[in-house]
Write a protein that holds these residues in place. Structure first.
Motif, short mmCIF file in Angstrom:
data_model
loop_
_atom_site.label_atom_id
_atom_site.label_comp_id
_atom_site.label_asym_id
_atom_site.label_seq_id
_atom_site.Cartn_x
_atom_site.Cartn_y
_atom_site.Cartn_z
N ARG A 12 29.66 42.95 26.52
CA ARG A 12 30.75 42.50 27.40
C ARG A 12 31.79 43.61 27.58
N ALA A 13 32.10 44.32 26.48
CA ALA A 13 33.06 45.44 26.57
C ALA A 13 32.51 46.53 27.49
N GLU A 14 31.21 46.82 27.40
CA GLU A 14 30.57 47.84 28.26
C GLU A 14 30.63 47.41 29.73
N LEU A 15 30.37 46.13 29.98
CA LEU A 15 30.41 45.63 31.37
C LEU A 15 31.83 45.63 31.92
N ARG A 16 32.81 45.40 31.05
CA ARG A 16 34.23 45.52 31.47
C ARG A 16 34.52 46.95 31.90
N GLN A 17 34.03 47.88 31.07
CA GLN A 17 34.27 49.29 31.35
C GLN A 17 33.63 49.71 32.68
N ARG A 18 32.51 49.07 33.01
CA ARG A 18 31.81 49.39 34.26
C ARG A 18 32.38 48.63 35.46
N GLY A 19 33.40 47.80 35.18
CA GLY A 19 34.05 47.10 36.28
C GLY A 19 33.39 45.81 36.70
N VAL A 20 32.40 45.34 35.93
CA VAL A 20 31.72 44.09 36.27
C VAL A 20 32.66 42.91 36.06
N PHE A 21 33.45 42.98 34.97
CA PHE A 21 34.47 41.96 34.69
C PHE A 21 35.77 42.66 34.39
N ASP A 22 36.85 41.86 34.39
CA ASP A 22 38.08 42.32 33.76
C ASP A 22 38.46 41.27 32.71
N ALA A 23 39.56 41.47 32.03
CA ALA A 23 39.94 40.57 30.92
C ALA A 23 40.06 39.12 31.38
N SER A 24 40.44 38.92 32.65
CA SER A 24 40.65 37.54 33.12
C SER A 24 39.36 36.89 33.63
N THR A 25 38.38 37.69 34.04
CA THR A 25 37.15 37.10 34.62
C THR A 25 35.95 37.13 33.67
N GLN A 26 36.10 37.81 32.53
CA GLN A 26 34.94 37.92 31.63
C GLN A 26 34.57 36.56 31.03
N PRO A 27 33.28 36.36 30.75
CA PRO A 27 32.84 35.08 30.14
C PRO A 27 33.41 34.91 28.74
N ARG A 28 33.62 33.64 28.36
CA ARG A 28 34.16 33.33 27.03
C ARG A 28 33.00 33.21 26.04
N LEU A 29 32.70 34.29 25.35
CA LEU A 29 31.60 34.28 24.39
C LEU A 29 31.90 33.42 23.16
N ASP A 30 33.17 33.04 22.98
CA ASP A 30 33.48 32.19 21.82
C ASP A 30 32.79 30.83 21.93
N ALA A 31 32.30 30.48 23.12
CA ALA A 31 31.54 29.23 23.27
C ALA A 31 30.26 29.26 22.44
N LEU A 32 29.83 30.46 22.04
CA LEU A 32 28.60 30.60 21.26
C LEU A 32 28.84 30.44 19.75
N LEU A 33 30.11 30.37 19.35
CA LEU A 33 30.42 30.38 17.91
C LEU A 33 29.88 29.18 17.13
N PRO A 34 29.75 27.97 17.72
CA PRO A 34 29.10 26.89 16.95
C PRO A 34 27.68 27.26 16.50
N LEU A 35 26.94 27.94 17.39
CA LEU A 35 25.58 28.38 17.05
C LEU A 35 25.62 29.48 15.98
N VAL A 36 26.59 30.39 16.11
CA VAL A 36 26.74 31.47 15.12
C VAL A 36 27.04 30.88 13.74
N ALA A 37 27.94 29.89 13.72
CA ALA A 37 28.31 29.25 12.45
C ALA A 37 27.11 28.55 11.82
N LEU A 38 26.36 27.82 12.64
CA LEU A 38 25.19 27.09 12.14
C LEU A 38 24.16 28.05 11.52
#
Length: 569
Positions: A202-228
């Protein structure tokens, strides 16, 4: 059993209490090495930075380039809960970040064995993939990576297992345990490694201009799976892993979890609003693992991937049914294996330094669980073997081992391989759990060599069964609200759940279900019920007991009960 009381550094406990931590929690945290309230802060911005894990930057560039060229990505998973959650995190995360062609393939425990093998590489190639990504495996797949590259595939290995003497020639390896990696959370699970790769991407795609801080996907939605996956893989809950688990739990309790996880919670009769690490480790994890043990882990992964609540319920029910079948198979096998293990020594004598059992009727899907049960009872490193069901491999035995503190199982296998060349066809794993394959005619040599290593490495102190406890429980803390407070916290491997210990008066005792001891006791003069699961022998009238706190409901009233963990007899 020797019941030990953890040391509580008074200065740490006082500092935590002064910072507003409940006195009981302050004492428990201090005994687990926590010195200040800051260490308990589970904010996401305190996670170790992705750039500090060797290979994440290169992995991010490889994936970003592949996505820009619309290449086809295929994840090769593992067939346990860590592998299944890592696969689900990978597929969901890559799609969130804009990848259009993401598929996955999970090896069959029986036919394929563990990891990326040349036949698996061939199947990935036949599916038309351009990039092969391993999750929770690959660090030992030297031949598999070579085969994939010979077919024109780019290979990204993400893993957390200990590397062997030779690293695969993958384009990129991300594994905190590889040489030269300074990432301090060496015990991160496979699902955590994949999550970190996604953060870097995600940081690499931000650097390439694909997203910015306001439009980037919220990867924290994956944290329940990470915790499990983190809890189910029983990795050490160091500060970074505790943060990942705490963040995932918080989202689960708020109802922000994948439909498949919610369906599994319902199948296990657990409430998401009150979810605990215990639910992850003993309710969800076993149901997902059962698919890999007895059926096809695709069921488990599909359950975690679907966004359709109806399909999630259907898959969760299937997984629940498979888990029930697993329990029956395990129960029969455990009895048989335990008898075999106990026949290795005379009554009244000490067991041998290591236990090794095999029967042609054993099911290879549950050898690890059975090894764990024998290890728990006899307090010895234990391997349980089953005959391979793979076509053409009938002469091979697949073993799963579990160890005791102070005996590094993977290192022991490494030494066995050096002392008895050719006996181990394959092996790998961690300090406390490992797997190996041997030819049936070499089982005796394996057993003899393993016992020799165990005899050299294990001393009397290591072989003495010990249980670390938190000492006596003040009577004023024997309350339902405090039990619920304790259950709400993040406990696990390396950050053990509270176990209290003191002399208790046993008023009456009886067997329930023919195999559990139900107790009426007096704790500091006040009545309390207790149960010791799996014990049938009676206790003396006064005995030093180690116990966990639980709350059960009787006629609409909640009350505290003690779950007995051990006794000093």
């Amino acid at each position: 059993m020797n019941l030990l009381t953890r040391d509580v550094p008074p200065r740490s406990a006082w500092a935590l209490e002064q910072a507003g931590i409940h006195p009981l929690l302050a004492r428990l945290y201090a005994a687990r090495g926590v010195q200040s309230k800051d260490e308990l802060d589970d904010a996401l911005n305190l996670l170790l930075p992705p750039a500090s894990m060797l290979g994440t930057q290169e992995a991010a560039k490889l994936l970003a380039d592949a996505m820009a060229q619309n290449k086809r990505l295929c994840i090769v998973a593992d067939y346990d809960c860590d592998g299944a959650t890592a696969c689900a995190v990978g597929v969901r995360g890559l799609r969130m970040l804009g990848a259009h062609n993401v598929s996955y393939l999970v090896p069959d425990r029986v036919v394929d064995g563990y990891g990326l093998t040349p036949p698996i590489a061939e199947r990935v190639h036949q599916q038309g993939a351009d990039v092969l990504i391993t999750v929770d495996n690959g660090i030992a797949s030297v031949a598999g990576v070579q085969a994939a590259q010979a077919l024109g595939l780019q290979v990204l290995v993400t893993d957390h297992h200990l590397p062997g003497s030779e690293l695969p020639t993958a384009e990129v390896i991300v594994n905190p345990n590889q040489p030269g990696c300074s990432f301090t959370s060496k015990s991160i699970a496979g699902v955590g490694v994949m999550f970190y790769v996604l953060l870097a991407l995600r940081a690499e795609l931000r650097q390439r201009g694909v997203f910015d801080a306001s439009t980037q996907p919220r990867l924290d939605a994956l944290l329940p799976l990470v915790a499990l996956g983190t809890v189910a893989d029983v990795v050490k809950l160091d500060p970074n892993n505790r943060r990942l688990v705490a963040q995932g739990l918080r989202r689960v309790r708020a109802g922000a979890l994948p439909p498949g996880m919610a369906a599994l919670m319902r199948a296990a009769s657990r409430e998401t609003a009150k979810a605990t690490t215990f639910d992850f480790g003993f309710a969800l994890g076993p149901r997902i693992n059962a698919a890999g043990r007895l059926a096809d882990m695709t069921l488990g992964i599909e359950c975690l991937l679907t966004d359709d609540a109806g399909r999630a319920d259907e898959l969760a029910k299937q997984l629940d049914a498979i888990n029930r079948e697993r329990r029956v198979i395990e129960g029969d096998m455990r009895e048989m294996a335990m008898e075999m293990a106990e026949s290795l020594f005379d009554e009244g004598d000490e067991p041998p330094p290591a236990i090794c059992v095999f029967d042609p009727d054993f099911h290879e899907g549950v050898v690890g669980i059975v090894a764990s049960r024998i290890k728990d009872k006899l307090h010895r490193p234990t391997f349980v073997f089953a005959a391979s069901s793979a076509p053409g491999k009938e002469h091979e035995l697949k073993g799963s081992g579990r160890s005791i503190a102070g005996f590094h199982l993977r290192d022991a296998l490494d030494l066995v391989a050096k002392r008895a060349p050719g006996v181990l066809l394959r092996f790998g794993g961690h300090a406390m759990a490992a797997g190996c394959t041997v030819a049936e005619e070499h089982l005796d040599v394996f057993e003899e060599t393993l016992n020799q290593v165990a005899m050299e490495w294990l001393d009397a102190a290591t072989l003495q069964r010990r249980l670390e406890t938190d000492g006596p429980l003040p009577a004023e803390y024997r309350r339902v609200d405090l039990v619920e407070m304790l259950h709400h916290e993040v406990w696990g491997q390396g950050f053990a759940p509270p176990v209290f210990c003191e002399e208790i008066e046993v008023v009456s005792q009886r067997l329930v279900g023919e195999k559990h001891l139900s107790l009426k006791m007096k704790h500091q003069g006040q009545p309390v019920d207790g149960i010791w699961f799996g014990r049938t022998e009676p206790l003396p009238a006064r005995v030093k007991l180690a116990y966990r706190l639980d709350a059960d409901e009787w006629q609409g009233q909640k009350r505290v009960r003690f779950l007995i963990e051990g006794a000093e007899l």
